[in-house]
Design an enzyme around this catalytic site. Structure first.
Site, PDB file in Angstrom:
ATOM      1  N   LYS A 100      -2.887 -11.810   3.573  1.00 22.65           N
ATOM      2  CA  LYS A 100      -4.235 -11.269   3.346  1.00 22.65           C
ATOM      3  C   LYS A 100      -5.310 -12.244   3.808  1.00 22.65           C
ATOM      4  CE  LYS A 100      -3.166  -7.394   1.044  1.00 22.65           C
ATOM      5  NZ  LYS A 100      -3.453  -6.194   0.320  1.00 22.65           N
ATOM      6  N   LYS A 112       5.453  -3.676   7.235  1.00 24.75           N
ATOM      7  CA  LYS A 112       5.511  -2.606   6.239  1.00 24.75           C
ATOM      8  C   LYS A 112       4.358  -1.616   6.416  1.00 24.75           C
ATOM      9  CE  LYS A 112       2.764  -4.022   2.322  1.00 24.75           C
ATOM     10  NZ  LYS A 112       2.501  -3.731   0.944  1.00 24.75           N
ATOM     11  N   LYS A 134      -1.438   0.827   3.116  1.00 21.33           N
ATOM     12  CA  LYS A 134      -2.563   1.765   3.052  1.00 21.33           C
ATOM     13  C   LYS A 134      -3.811   1.209   3.706  1.00 21.33           C
ATOM     14  CE  LYS A 134      -2.596   1.359  -1.980  1.00 21.33           C
ATOM     15  NZ  LYS A 134      -3.144   0.062  -2.332  1.00 21.33           N
TER      16      LYS A 134
HETATM   17  P1  ATP Z   1      -2.710  -2.671   0.705  1.00 17.29           P
HETATM   18  O1  ATP Z   1      -2.545  -2.222   2.118  1.00 17.29           O
HETATM   19  O2  ATP Z   1      -4.041  -2.314   0.105  1.00 17.29           O
HETATM   20  O3  ATP Z   1      -2.274  -4.078   0.450  1.00 17.29           O
HETATM   21  P2  ATP Z   1      -0.256  -1.460  -0.122  1.00 17.29           P
HETATM   22  O4  ATP Z   1      -0.004  -0.196   0.637  1.00 17.29           O
HETATM   23  O5  ATP Z   1       0.534  -2.651   0.211  1.00 17.29           O
HETATM   24  O6  ATP Z   1      -1.783  -1.749  -0.142  1.00 17.29           O
HETATM   25  P3  ATP Z   1      -0.168  -1.928  -2.954  1.00 17.29           P
HETATM   26  O7  ATP Z   1      -1.251  -1.453  -3.842  1.00 17.29           O
HETATM   27  O8  ATP Z   1      -0.177  -3.374  -2.593  1.00 17.29           O
HETATM   28  O9  ATP Z   1      -0.082  -1.081  -1.637  1.00 17.29           O
HETATM   29  O10 ATP Z   1       1.249  -1.581  -3.573  1.00 17.29           O
HETATM   30  C1  ATP Z   1       1.507  -0.547  -4.483  1.00 17.29           C
HETATM   31  C2  ATP Z   1       2.997  -0.378  -4.683  1.00 17.29           C
HETATM   32  O11 ATP Z   1       3.587   0.212  -3.540  1.00 17.29           O
HETATM   33  C3  ATP Z   1       3.761  -1.692  -4.895  1.00 17.29           C
HETATM   34  O12 ATP Z   1       4.798  -1.480  -5.820  1.00 17.29           O
HETATM   35  C4  ATP Z   1       4.318  -1.989  -3.551  1.00 17.29           C
HETATM   36  O13 ATP Z   1       5.475  -2.789  -3.627  1.00 17.29           O
HETATM   37  C5  ATP Z   1       4.641  -0.600  -3.052  1.00 17.29           C
HETATM   38  N1  ATP Z   1       4.619  -0.522  -1.598  1.00 17.29           N
HETATM   39  C6  ATP Z   1       3.557  -0.760  -0.807  1.00 17.29           C
HETATM   40  N2  ATP Z   1       3.865  -0.590   0.477  1.00 17.29           N
HETATM   41  C7  ATP Z   1       5.180  -0.228   0.501  1.00 17.29           C
HETATM   42  C8  ATP Z   1       6.085   0.084   1.546  1.00 17.29           C
HETATM   43  N3  ATP Z   1       5.706   0.079   2.805  1.00 17.29           N
HETATM   44  N4  ATP Z   1       7.351   0.434   1.217  1.00 17.29           N
HETATM   45  C9  ATP Z   1       7.744   0.449  -0.068  1.00 17.29           C
HETATM   46  N5  ATP Z   1       6.937   0.156  -1.107  1.00 17.29           N
HETATM   47  C10 ATP Z   1       5.668  -0.186  -0.833  1.00 17.29           C
END
Ligand code: ATP
Ligand code: LTN
Length: 330
Positions: free
Chosen positions: A113, A195, A198
């Site tokens: 980040k 990964k 969002k």
């Molecule tokens: P950001 O892009 O804002 O960092 P993010 O998509 O990584 O967001 P988080 O809010 O950090 O989402 O994560 C929410 C939940 O979703 C956590 O349990 C995280 O481990 C899971 N998660 C996020 N991205 C993935 C992915 N690509 N595959 C599986 N689990 C995920």
């Protein structure tokens, strides 16, 4: 013996992706029957990046509506906003004093980040895992269902809890991660080596839970694959196809071998369409429920008010114990 306790959360940044759904929420839903579940919206964590205030408010309520649309039932699970429960920020301050700079410097999410937001490497971003540890420890959680990317934060949570318990005696339950399923790490459709996220800025990389069926189909059709044209699981050499196979497997329950057989002699076009179709039908009921719920702000307000009341009662018990043990006058 009472039910085991679960706590998890998601930040209120933008739209949820298929990764959030398959890696986290889908597991949350299954656990509601057998555990005492606490599912929060990590709105304080969201402040570690800059947000437009109106967007943050909107995203928070949309995320709440998505939790419920995805099958988190407010009658069975405790759903609340982190900022409504003061103990989270309070315990985070205390635990900051029991966490080392060296430990936080090793967190890969902080490094990622910081690279992404080089103009805003604030101290909240650095101490983010301490707030997350507080979220978990306040509820004496046994299990924390998250995606693979959160494993390091969970290990730090256990280290902080063990350290505190060693000094002051049994105070926190030591939580275990619950990182499960073939889709604990859904990858991007355009960049299958990182990964699905969002906050990704790469067009067509993420499937959002609110995407219309034609958009979902288009994104899968455009997804990056390889030139072999054989549906075979091999994350090293075929990350794109392997990722699509994991998604297909997570939704249909079919094994990797079954999928390879099913698409033997067929091209990527057929496979991509099949993956898109299963995702579209998995998301259809969720999308219909979401459209209803988002029109009903009174109901959403009732959910987060009830949730805050229950969460405050549980978390204050732990905080009081901590304050007493470290020597604050009560
Ligand atoms: P950001 O892009 O804002 O960092 P993010 O998509 O990584 O967001 P988080 O809010 O950090 O989402 O994560 C929410 C939940 O979703 C956590 O349990 C995280 O481990 C899971 N998660 C996020 N991205 C993935 C992915 N690509 N595959 C599986 N689990 C995920
Ligand atoms: N950091 C988590 C979100 C989160 C969380 C938590 C997850 C905040 N507090 C407590 C589990 C338990 C993430 O997924 N990025």
């Amino acid at each position: 013996m009472g039910k085991k306790v679960i706590l998890s959360g998601i930040q209120a940044t933008g739209n949820l992706t298929l990764g959030n759904y398959l890696g986290a929420i889908n597991n949350w839903k299954k656990m509601q029957e057998d555990y005492q579940c606490n599912y929060m919206i990590a709105d304080l964590h969201t402040l570690t990046i800059r947000n437009n205030p109106e967007d943050l408010r909107k995203n928070t309520l949309e995320l709440l509506a998505l939790y419920v649309s995805a099958g988190i039932d407010p009658e069975k699970s405790n759903i609340f906003l982190q900022s409504h429960v003061p103990a989270h920020a309070e315990l985070a301050w205390v635990l900051n004093c029991y966490t080392y700079m060296g430990e936080l410097s090793r967190m890969t999410q902080f490094k990622d980040k910081s690279a992404k937001h080089a103009d805003n490497i604030n101290s909240g971003l650095f101490t983010y895992p301490v707030l997350m540890a507080s979220d978990i420890l306040l509820y004496q959680a046994d299990l924390v269902p998250v995606g693979e990317d959160q494993k390091q934060h969970l290990e730090l949570t256990r280290d902080i809890a063990n350290r505190f318990n060693a000094i002051y005696g049994e105070t926190f339950k030591i939580p275990d991660g619950y990182i499960q399923g073939v889709a604990a790490r859904v990858m991007g459709l355009q960049e299958p080596k990182s990964k699905m996220s969002k906050s990704s800025t790469i067009p067509n990389d993420a499937i959002f839970l609110k995407d219309e069926p034609d958009v979902i189909l288009k994104k899968f059709k455009k997804s990056v694959t390889d030139s072999e044209n054989v549906v075979r699981f091999d994350t090293e050499n075929k990350p794109g196809i392997s990722n699509l196979m994991s998604i297909y497997s997570a939704i249909t329950g079919k094994s990797k071998e079954d999928i390879e057989k099913e698409f033997e002699g067929k091209g990527y076009g057929d496979f991509k369409t099949a993956v898109a179709e299963c995702v579209i039908s998995e998301l259809r009921p969720l999308q219909e429920k979401y459209k209803e719920l988002i029109q009903n702000p009174d109901y959403l307000e009732k959910i987060y008010r009830d949730g805050a009341r229950k969460a405050t009662a549980i978390s204050e018990n732990t905080l009081r114990d901590v304050y007493q043990k470290i020597g604050l006058v009560s």
